[in-house]
Design a protein around this motif. Structure first.
Motif, short mmCIF file in Angstrom:
data_model
loop_
_atom_site.label_atom_id
_atom_site.label_comp_id
_atom_site.label_asym_id
_atom_site.label_seq_id
_atom_site.Cartn_x
_atom_site.Cartn_y
_atom_site.Cartn_z
N UNK A 1 0.82 -1.21 0.00
CA UNK A 1 0.00 0.00 0.00
C UNK A 1 0.85 1.26 0.00
N UNK A 2 2.04 1.22 0.57
CA UNK A 2 2.92 2.40 0.60
C UNK A 2 3.49 2.72 -0.78
N UNK A 3 3.34 1.81 -1.74
CA UNK A 3 3.86 2.03 -3.09
C UNK A 3 2.95 2.90 -3.93
N UNK A 4 1.75 3.20 -3.46
CA UNK A 4 0.78 3.93 -4.25
C UNK A 4 0.59 5.34 -3.70
N UNK A 5 0.57 6.33 -4.57
CA UNK A 5 0.32 7.71 -4.20
C UNK A 5 -0.97 8.16 -4.86
N UNK A 6 -1.87 8.74 -4.10
CA UNK A 6 -3.14 9.22 -4.60
C UNK A 6 -3.25 10.72 -4.33
N UNK A 7 -4.05 11.42 -5.12
CA UNK A 7 -4.28 12.84 -4.88
C UNK A 7 -4.97 13.02 -3.54
N UNK A 8 -4.57 14.04 -2.81
CA UNK A 8 -5.16 14.38 -1.51
C UNK A 8 -5.11 13.23 -0.51
N UNK A 9 -4.05 12.44 -0.56
CA UNK A 9 -3.92 11.31 0.34
C UNK A 9 -3.67 11.79 1.76
N UNK A 10 -4.37 11.21 2.72
CA UNK A 10 -4.17 11.54 4.12
C UNK A 10 -3.32 10.46 4.77
N UNK A 11 -2.54 10.84 5.76
CA UNK A 11 -1.65 9.93 6.47
C UNK A 11 -2.03 9.90 7.94
N UNK A 12 -1.74 8.82 8.60
CA UNK A 12 -2.01 8.70 10.03
C UNK A 12 -0.73 8.26 10.73
N UNK A 13 -0.60 8.68 11.95
CA UNK A 13 0.55 8.31 12.77
C UNK A 13 0.04 7.84 14.13
N UNK A 14 0.53 6.71 14.59
CA UNK A 14 0.16 6.21 15.91
C UNK A 14 1.11 6.85 16.92
N UNK A 15 0.54 7.44 17.95
CA UNK A 15 1.34 8.08 19.00
C UNK A 15 1.09 7.32 20.29
N UNK A 16 2.15 6.81 20.87
CA UNK A 16 2.02 6.07 22.12
C UNK A 16 1.98 7.00 23.32
N UNK A 17 1.54 6.48 24.43
CA UNK A 17 1.46 7.26 25.66
C UNK A 17 2.87 7.51 26.20
N UNK A 18 3.10 8.73 26.68
CA UNK A 18 4.40 9.05 27.29
C UNK A 18 4.42 8.67 28.76
#
Length: 70
Positions: A27-44
């Protein structure tokens, strides 16, 4: 109905050849217009509580996406 036992049995890796030759598509090999990204943030803080949090909605809802560089 009995459950098949797979532990210790050979498994047919249908994707194995593509992975080792570099021809597999991810899935990381494909780029789409207006693609949104997500990041998992762990608890500090372990077992911490979030008393102030912001609700963020994805692009498909009434919310809006946030520029991660701003």
């Amino acid at each position: 109905m009995s459950t098949p036992i797979a532990i210790g049995q050979p498994v047919n890796r249908v994707d194995g050849r593509h992975k080792v030759t570099g021809s597999a598509h991810y899935s990381a090999d494909f780029l789409l217009d207006n693609m949104a990204y997500a990041v998992v943030v762990g608890a500090r803080v372990p077992s911490g509580r979030d008393h102030e949090h912001q609700q963020f909605r994805g692009a498909g809802s009434q919310g809006r996406t946030r520029d991660p560089h701003s």
